[in-house]
Scaffold this motif. Structure first.
Motif: not given
Lengths: 233, 233
Positions: B89, B91-92, B94-95
């Motif tokens: 999550r 990581e998500y 961050s994008y």
DNA sequence: ATTACTAATCGCCGAGTAA
DNA sequence: TTTACTCGGCGATTAGTAA
């Protein structure tokens, strides 16, 4: 001996995680719109690797056309290319699907007449075979063309981030037929597919294909308003 | 000799891209809610590595508490832990920040009286120093408490995915003071910070801090409706 | 100061194979 | 079958340094 299936697919070039990690770091530093001024040591520090490794990453990215470097004497300027941003965007959508579910879009437009190209293309065996195999039905020879307002056109562009169903280009009768990508759709509730040719002739017109004539089935005439629901994968 | 700064930070455990790649693969296979039945060979094939490497990855993930494996004789069942989903999550988001910009949220509630704990805590030098340093102002000794409806409470929970400003816990006078995370906010237009204690006592009450008394400045009384805008970083 | 080359080292990968 | 061990090899990494 050990099963040969153990070996990784040699065709796919071992996409090292580092690549994406570096690109993301640079994008976060704003290198997508403005060149970022970062030394290889700084990049390495943020990545947890040495200056030398970071430098090699940057050189590799440049070699792959993902990064443009201006090597001033003291500090390099780093700018990501469109290809790099595409890579990152694909990564983003992979996560997005994971947490937000498949994407959806609803678009409205009005029926227009095409130039009969749809009929010509969808009669080509090279296309028919692929459509039948990948879409699950033999396509009616003809597309329904729908003209969109500019605002709707922007909405339909989200499909560029979706995976879609690939139709490959081919050659026949001495000429080239281009590829396209298809997306599952419902037009006025009826199952069909949106076709996006790789090289589109139109700016504001999109095309739908189905097993039957959408125009006849839905009793549509030029100028009639239609609504299409698109759903990812 | 080469500059020692070349060496990567040894404190941060070299977060190998493989880790995230494997977790994402498993999550896409549905291992977040239902155990996925995947052999190490299958995982390896999808990752482009050998069965042995894939197996090492899985063992490492289990060792790090990111994966629970049930090793049946024939096929292992893989289930991601909450920690793994947190990683994905993060990581998500961050994008997401990269492509969608910083997150926002608007929440509405009504002023309530606390138990005077805010005054007590915000008088502790251990907190005052951190707030002054990290928020940029010395906090008024006292928090404004706002009670939210359950629907609003869900909305405020999006901040859990944001970075926030960290306030560390400490010990003083023989007791422990817990940590918290702060988020920039505007309450009825006035700049302040939302404080989320790590161990919250309340279910439906959130707390705001500012340089001055929000209650006095905004002439608020218990029961008054307020609206807060939260913005990420 | 940078970037980036060379050399030596390190550690990961996959083969082979045990359980 | 499967998971998972050891080990040899080689690619990646860092140290040292040139430019």
């Amino acid at each position: 001996m050990a099963d040969r299936a153990s070996a990784p697919d040699p065709a796919r070039p071992r996409a090292r995680g580092e690549t994406i990690a570096v690109l993301r770091l640079l994008a976060q530093a704003g290198a997508d719109h403005t060149p970022a001024v970062l030394t290889s040591r700084e990049v390495g520090a943020r990545l947890g690797v040495s200056q030398q490794a970071a430098d090699r990453y940057l050189m590799a990215l440049e070699h792959r056309g993902l990064l443009v470097r201006s090597l001033a004497r003291r500090r390099q300027r780093l700018q990501l290319t469109a290809a790099a941003m595409d890579l990152l965007r694909a990564e983003y959508h992979s996560y997005r699907r994971l947490f937000e579910g498949p994407g959806r879009a609803t678009i409205a437009g009005e029926v227009v007449s095409g130039l009969g190209e749809g009929r010509y293309y969808l009669s080509q065996p090279g296309y028919v075979l692929q459509f039948t195999e990948r879409l699950g039905y033999g396509p009616f020879p003809g597309t329904l063309n729908v003209r969109l307002k500019p605002s709707e056109l922007r909405r339909v562009n989200v499909v560029r981030d979706w995976e879609g169903i690939r139709i490959d280009g081919f050659e026949a009768s001495g000429r080239t037929f281009g590829g396209a990508t298809c997306y599952a759709a419902r037009l006025n509730g009826r199952r069909c597919h949106l076709i996006r040719p790789d090289r589109s002739h139109y700016q504001d017109v999109i095309e739908f294909v189905a097993a039957e004539s959408l125009r006849r089935r839905l009793r549509l005439q030029d100028g009639d308003p239609v609504e299409a629901d698109l759903e990812e994968s």
